[in-house]
Design an enzyme around this catalytic site. Structure first.
Site, mmCIF file in Angstrom:
data_model
loop_
_atom_site.group_PDB
_atom_site.id
_atom_site.type_symbol
_atom_site.label_atom_id
_atom_site.label_comp_id
_atom_site.label_asym_id
_atom_site.label_seq_id
_atom_site.Cartn_x
_atom_site.Cartn_y
_atom_site.Cartn_z
ATOM 1 N N ASP A 52 0.779 -1.254 0.000
ATOM 2 C CA ASP A 52 0.000 0.000 0.000
ATOM 3 C C ASP A 52 0.808 1.302 0.000
ATOM 4 O O ASP A 52 1.786 1.418 0.736
ATOM 5 C CB ASP A 52 -0.856 0.100 1.273
ATOM 6 C CG ASP A 52 -1.639 -1.125 1.592
ATOM 7 O OD1 ASP A 52 -1.572 -2.108 0.842
ATOM 8 O OD2 ASP A 52 -2.322 -1.106 2.629
ATOM 9 N N GLU A 228 -10.765 -2.159 4.334
ATOM 10 C CA GLU A 228 -9.417 -1.650 4.629
ATOM 11 C C GLU A 228 -9.233 -0.268 4.008
ATOM 12 O O GLU A 228 -9.989 0.141 3.137
ATOM 13 C CB GLU A 228 -8.351 -2.596 4.043
ATOM 14 C CG GLU A 228 -8.417 -4.019 4.569
ATOM 15 C CD GLU A 228 -7.297 -4.923 4.038
ATOM 16 O OE1 GLU A 228 -6.681 -5.613 4.848
ATOM 17 O OE2 GLU A 228 -7.063 -4.953 2.821
HETATM 18 C C1 FRU Z 1 -4.066 -3.458 2.668
HETATM 19 C C2 FRU Z 1 -3.454 -3.928 3.977
HETATM 20 C C3 FRU Z 1 -3.792 -2.968 5.086
HETATM 21 C C4 FRU Z 1 -2.678 -3.187 6.057
HETATM 22 C C5 FRU Z 1 -1.506 -3.450 5.153
HETATM 23 C C6 FRU Z 1 -0.487 -4.407 5.703
HETATM 24 O O1 FRU Z 1 -3.419 -3.939 1.548
HETATM 25 O O2 FRU Z 1 -3.917 -5.229 4.262
HETATM 26 O O3 FRU Z 1 -5.076 -3.156 5.634
HETATM 27 O O4 FRU Z 1 -2.469 -2.088 6.895
HETATM 28 O O5 FRU Z 1 -2.038 -3.938 3.940
HETATM 29 O O6 FRU Z 1 0.648 -4.472 4.892
#
Ligand code: FRU
Length: 516
Positions: A52, A228
């Site tokens: 992300d 998310e």
């Molecule tokens: C989204 C996610 C978020 C989390 C991160 C962990 O892709 O699952 O919810 O904070 O990636 O790397």
């Protein structure tokens, strides 16, 4: 071995072609090496794993991009925040890792803001403090809490707040990805936070003390996966009417999303400082492709600019850990400018690429025609072989009932077709190259689209291992990775229409903007 001139020439030619990341086969196809998948103008990490985008904030002439990073391998691992900066959204300079895991856990996704009024009290010199708000993921218990870090030297060095966490876990395992904005109406910070199947909204005067305000979404939108990476911001439509936009990413398995796996939905509604309310009944997707996830927008872009710029991670959790790149894994989409558009009383978002993409075009056109024509074809073309270019074309749907755009070589093909009778774009990457690392990857992407008029403009960005399709100025987008085994050499547009349905076409090579 005795070296003669012919052997030396052979070795020299092999060396040259291998140093370009390619090698010739007997039938003249250029074999792609994994590092040829490295994009020219999409951000990718120099090495190892990235997911992300995080902490996106504009400050003092620079766009800051942090991202989920694992420095010890090319698959997901204990998360850090790595950092890159750019003044033009395409030329990125790596700044290394800024937040490391600690006793409270891994550093999961979150956001950053400029604390202009020094509400948190971190200011200690002339610079406005930058404050990052992120999730600490406690790897043993799996519990997640929200924490702060700050920088008083324009983002170079970051110090974790000594009284972390600022929001404790209320007993929900999935409790993460804080995105914070300043609400000028209430003169308070607002946080949206993903909590399993809903978004929790908090407010704060100082970024340290947070008050729970409301929940949104438990009975709205798509719920085929965990919620998310939310975002919340106001936007004005073309008539100056203000609405609030909530973006929510949904993690999910092969049967989730518009085309499987991770995807991003959005809601349009109103926000009174405490509650977000949307009367929207249908699910609206930020992208119909499979490879645009966890996208959020930059904070603090100056009002003279006024844009709301979005960036997503160009992958999908269904296969993110097994895409065939070598030494690095993960790349971002191109930055996109979000536009709020009202038509027939209904609001939707358009996601065109930011205008800065045009600076990569240089002067050279590979092919251009403003005169209407029937089919179009470029064979053995250097720009197509380079793998990084932009195509703009316009189809006259009063003449063509269907058309197919394709790129490929004699063995592989990636196609995008549209059929008026089904009202559907289909992106087919099943024969585009390496697809066997995931069942989902070879499935056609079906993308419903209802044209606004008979003139259908399409913009396509190709960058080595990705294609981004922008239909009607970003009214709908389709983002997809692909991994050719051999270098592509042709581009074609064909249709069964008998008359000149292709009103214009321009193909421009795009320059490398990121040094790797
Ligand atoms: C989204 C996610 C978020 C989390 C991160 C962990 O892709 O699952 O919810 O904070 O990636 O790397």
């Amino acid at each position: 071995m005795k070296l003669n001139i012919a052997t030396l020439c052979f070795l020299f030619i092999t060396l040259i072609s291998c140093s370009k990341g390619e090698e010739s086969t007997d039938n003249g196809q250029q074999v792609m090496k994994a590092h040829s998948y490295r994009p020219f103008y999409h951000y990718s990490p120099a090495k190892n794993w990235m997911n992300d985008p995080n902490g996106m904030v504009y400050f003092d002439g620079q766009y800051h991009l942090f991202y989920q990073y694992y420095p010890n391998g090319t698959t997901w691992g204990p998360m850090h925040w790595a950092h890159a900066v750019s003044s033009d959204l395409f030329t990125w300079e790596d700044k290394g890792i800024k937040l490391y895991p600690d006793d409270l856990g891994y550093i999961f996704s979150g956001s950053a803001v400029v604390d202009k009024n020094n509400t948190a009290g971190f200011k200690n010199n002339a610079n406005d403090p930058l404050v990052a708000i992120f999730t600490h993921h406690q790897n043993i218990t799996g519990k997640q809490v929200q924490s702060l870090a700050y920088s008083t030297d324009k983002g170079q060095n970051w110090i974790k707040y000594d009284q972390n966490p600022v929001i404790k876990n209320p007993g929900i395992n999935d409790f993460r990805d804080p995105k914070v904005i300043w609400n000028s109406k209430t003169q308070k910070w607002v946080m949206v936070l993903a909590a399993l199947d809903k978004i929790k909204i908090y407010s704060s005067p100082n970024l340290k003390e947070w008050t729970f305000e409301s929940d949104f979404g438990q009975n709205q939108g798509d719920h085929r996966g965990v919620w998310e990476c939310p975002d919340l911001f106001p936007m004005k439509d073309q008539n100056g009417v203000e609405k609030w936009v909530m973006i929510v990413s949904i993690g999910g398995g092969e049967s989730a999303g518009p085309n499987g796996g991770s995807s991003t939905q959005y809601f349009i509604g109103d926000f009174n400082g405490k509650e977000f309310v949307s009367s929207q009944t249908e699910v609206l997707w930020a992208d119909l492709g499979t490879d645009n996830y966890a996208g959020v927008t930059w904070s603090d872009i100056p009002s003279v600019d006024g844009r709301r710029i979005f960036l997503g991670w160009m992958s999908n959790w269904v296969y993110a850990n097994s895409t065939p790149t070598d030494g690095w894994r993960g790349e971002m989409t191109v930055p996109r400018e979000i536009k709020l558009v009202e038509a027939n009383g209904k609001h939707t978002l358009y996601f065109p690429p930011v205008k800065e993409i045009n600076n990569l075009k240089g002067t050279q056109l590979s092919s251009s025609s403003a005169v209407a024509q029937k089919d179009f074809s470029l064979e053995n073309n250097g720009t197509i072989a380079s793998g990084s270019y932009m195509v703009d074309f316009e189809i006259d749907l009063s003449i063509a009932n269907q058309f197919e755009f394709s790129i490929g070589n004699s063995l592989e093909k990636l196609s995008l077709s549209y059929q008026k009778s089904t009202g559907e774009f289909i992106l087919n990457r099943g024969k585009s190259g390496i697809v066997d690392f995931s069942n989902l990857f070879s499935k056609p992407l079906r993308c419903p689209y209802n044209p606004k008029s008979t003139a259908l403009p399409v913009k396509i960005l190709v960058d080595k291992s990705s294609i981004e399709v922008f239909i009607n100025n970003g009214e709908q987008t389709i983002t997809s990775l692909f991994f050719p085994k051999f270098q592509y050499s042709y581009l074609k547009i064909i249709s069964s229409a008998e008359n000149k349905y292709l009103k214009s076409i321009t193909i421009s090579p795009l320059k490398k903007s990121i040094i790797r």
